[in-house]
Design an enzyme around this catalytic site. Structure first.
Site, mmCIF file in Angstrom:
data_model
loop_
_atom_site.group_PDB
_atom_site.id
_atom_site.type_symbol
_atom_site.label_atom_id
_atom_site.label_comp_id
_atom_site.label_asym_id
_atom_site.label_seq_id
_atom_site.Cartn_x
_atom_site.Cartn_y
_atom_site.Cartn_z
ATOM 1 N N ASP A 107 28.612 -55.938 -42.337
ATOM 2 C CA ASP A 107 29.453 -55.442 -41.108
ATOM 3 C C ASP A 107 31.476 -56.216 -41.201
ATOM 4 O OD1 ASP A 107 29.794 -55.257 -38.447
ATOM 5 O OD2 ASP A 107 27.961 -54.931 -38.278
ATOM 6 N N ASP A 209 33.577 -53.071 -37.608
ATOM 7 C CA ASP A 209 33.516 -53.158 -36.282
ATOM 8 C C ASP A 209 34.742 -52.187 -34.733
ATOM 9 O OD1 ASP A 209 31.202 -54.660 -34.213
ATOM 10 O OD2 ASP A 209 33.583 -55.348 -33.612
ATOM 11 N N GLU A 275 32.672 -47.976 -36.697
ATOM 12 C CA GLU A 275 32.184 -48.534 -35.068
ATOM 13 C C GLU A 275 33.155 -47.616 -34.632
ATOM 14 O OE1 GLU A 275 29.685 -50.193 -31.250
ATOM 15 O OE2 GLU A 275 32.323 -51.295 -32.630
ATOM 16 N N HIS A 337 22.150 -51.844 -32.147
ATOM 17 C CA HIS A 337 22.195 -53.481 -31.649
ATOM 18 C C HIS A 337 23.158 -53.384 -30.193
ATOM 19 C CE1 HIS A 337 25.046 -53.397 -33.458
ATOM 20 N NE2 HIS A 337 26.164 -54.550 -32.870
ATOM 21 N N ASP A 338 23.593 -52.345 -29.644
ATOM 22 C CA ASP A 338 24.104 -52.636 -28.432
ATOM 23 C C ASP A 338 23.342 -51.272 -27.077
ATOM 24 O OD1 ASP A 338 26.245 -53.997 -29.432
ATOM 25 O OD2 ASP A 338 27.129 -52.523 -30.392
#
Ligand code: GLC
Length: 554
Positions: A107, A209, A275, A337-338
């Site tokens: 990430d 991100d 993302e 994970h969101d």
């Protein structure tokens, strides 16, 4: 390109598996997973016939961090948090993964750092500090309030007042995530060097991100109200009340994307993933006008606002295929994970199996989320255990902890994630004693074995990993049927989204034999002119070679 591929890159052929490092394997006995734990589980993921069979792992942040947003608040872009290990462990992880032909994606959180990052500590120390302009500082509005009306994604205003220097700084997440000033070229260079730091260590790609937020309106104008905002928003949900006009998808982002891509292109075969939420027409631009931006802007169309409906899912695939320029490679994400766990979002294990077959048979790179291969559901988090800032600020029903719980390895204490007697950082699912890797590995029809079989089948089938995609019209509205083909090799995929069985009339030329069913119990059965599908069943049919009529677009 909707045609057979000759030379595919690893990130086109391969399947990505996301690991949330806090929750994969805890080797130190502190209730939190670590890098050593990922090394310990590499054989589970790749390198042998028994392995799950993925091609790359994306590891969510493991940087030093005060964990205000569980690592998405980075205090040093070029190190490993002691909680997770150290750089030597990371280097070993890369070497061990590469020895199994597994790629490593990490990430990168470029939009904001932690307020504990030394850059921000310096920046906030005085108005004339050399790093003042590295972040976004503004004077208060005339009434002393925040400089504009922007809200944080996690509730409250997007601005925090700093007493010492009398200005506000911008943060669209928690106050501990001040936003870097991407208009400053020194910031850009410093950030590009952080990419090189990891690329030099052998990292194969980055997941970047909230990449659509990098550039903000130069004048930081107010965002307009959102006329469609839900009347049920909490009072502090300022973000939800506005349209993201001046803080997201600014055209200037594309210049940044091209610069970022150039850093990747200094190296061989590295992959840039971003993302990126938002409408298709904005999203697709992030491939670059000439394929010179992201390799894969993550496609989240199945995670937001998508109901369990075959027509909607088909439409989302067909619209995507139509929107992509020739050079752009599709990709699909089913969980992360969101968002709520796939099994919970789509209603249960049978639906999760069907979704797995869909994900792994479409054209484009699939991304799996750890634990989804076991059919793990959302875990109920008692209010006093909620950790996620989104849940703490915007209501427990919005906590993302539900999908971040420990991986379930076996039926022993703590599911083999942490040693016995340790309190894991989040609770385990209620059914972990039966829903875990050890139990499912021994059960030939488990979800885990479905994933293994699908992954192996996909890897061995050029029509699936590289062939064309052609949707086929069938009478049954709750079924979705498509053909994947390359040259003579054809696979018909038939998915029944209904809770009842369906009899499909196979379009002319589609007969052959069932290679794999989501229930793993009917391989080899010959499909005649009609194909029976049980509730939520999906199948891959190997179309007999020489069959004419299907895939005529190929
Ligand atoms: C991304 C991450 C999310 C994080 C946010 C702020 O959306 O996926 O977990 O909270 O960015 O960095």
């Amino acid at each position: 390109m909707n045609s057979p591929q000759q030379e595919l890159h690893w990130w086109q052929r391969g399947v990505v598996y996301q690991i949330y490092p806090r929750s994969f394997d805890d080797t130190t006995g502190n209730g939190v997973g670590d890098l050593e734990g990922i090394i310990a589980q590499l054989d589970y993921l790749a390198g042998s016939d028994d392995a799950l069979g993925v091609d790359a792992i994306w590891i969510s942040p493991f940087y030093p961090s005060p964990m205000a947003d569980f690592g998405y608040d980075v205090a040093d872009y070029c190190d490993v948090a002691p909680l997770f290990g150290d750089l030597a462990t990371f280097d070993r992880l890369v070497a061990e993964a590469h020895a199994r032909e597994l790629k490593i994606i990490i990430d990168w959180v470029p939009n904001h750092s932690s307020d504990q990052h030394r850059w921000f500590v310096e920046s906030r120390s005085s108005r004339d500090n050399l790093k003042r302009d590295w972040y976004i500082w503004r004077d208060p509005a005339l009434d002393g309030g925040p400089p504009n009306n922007w809200g944080s994604f996690f509730g409250g205003p997007a601005w925090t007042f700093d007493e010492r220097t009398g200005q506000y700084y911008l943060h669209q997440f928690v106050p501990g995530q001040p936003e870097l000033n991407w208009r400053n070229s020194t910031v850009r260079e410093a950030m590009y060097d952080t990419l090189r730091f990891w690329l030099d260590r052998g990292v194969d790609g980055f997941r970047m991100d909230v990449i659509g937020l990098l550039m903000k309106d130069e004048e930081l104008r107010d965002n307009p109200p959102n006329p469609d905002a839900s009347p049920h928003l909490l009072a502090n949900d300022l973000f939800g009340r506005l349209l993201s006009v001046h803080n997201m998808f600014l055209p200037e982002n594309h210049e940044r994307m091209r610069e970022i891509r150039q850093v990747f292109d200094e190296y061989d075969e590295r992959c840039a993933i971003g993302e990126l939420w938002g409408p298709l027409d904005e999203w697709v631009k992030y491939y670059g006008a000439e394929g010179d931006e992201l390799h894969l802007p993550f496609n989240f169309r199945w995670m937001d606002g998508m109901t369990w409906d075959s027509q909607q899912i088909r439409a989302s695939v067909d619209t995507l295929e139509a929107a992509l320029p020739d050079f752009a490679w599709p990709n699909y994400v089913l969980g992360n994970h969101d968002r709520a766990r796939l099994a919970t979002r789509f209603g249960g294990e049978a639906q999760a199996r069907l979704a797995a077959l869909l994900l792994l048979t479409l054209r484009g790179t699939p991304t799996l989320y750890y634990g989804d291969e076991l059919g793990m559901p959302n875990v109920d988090i008692p209010p006093e255990k909620v950790q996620d800032p989104q849940g703490l600020n915007l209501g427990i029903e919005r906590t993302r902890d539900v999908c971040r719980t420990p991986m379930q390895w076996d039926s022993g204490a703590n599911a083999g994630f942490s040693p016995a007697g340790v309190e894991t950082w989040l609770p385990l699912t209620a059914d972990y004693a039966t829903r875990n890797v050890a139990v499912q590995a021994a059960d030939p029809t488990s979800v885990l074995n479905l994933y293994r079989r699908l992954l192996a089948y996909r890897r061995a089938t050029p029509a699936l990993y590289g062939g064309s995609y052609t949707p086929l019209d069938v009478e049954q509205q709750d079924c979705y049927v498509y053909l994947r083909a390359t040259g003579e090799e054809k696979r018909l995929i038939a998915l029944n989204f209904s809770a009842e069985s369906r009899t499909l009339t196979i379009p002319a030329g589609g007969s052959g034999s069932v290679a794999l069913s989501t229930y793993l119990d009917r391989e080899g059965a010959v499909a005649g002119e009609t194909l029976e599908l049980r509730a939520y069943e999906g199948v891959i049919v190997e179309v007999e070679s020489g069959e004419q009529g299907l895939g005529s677009r190929d």
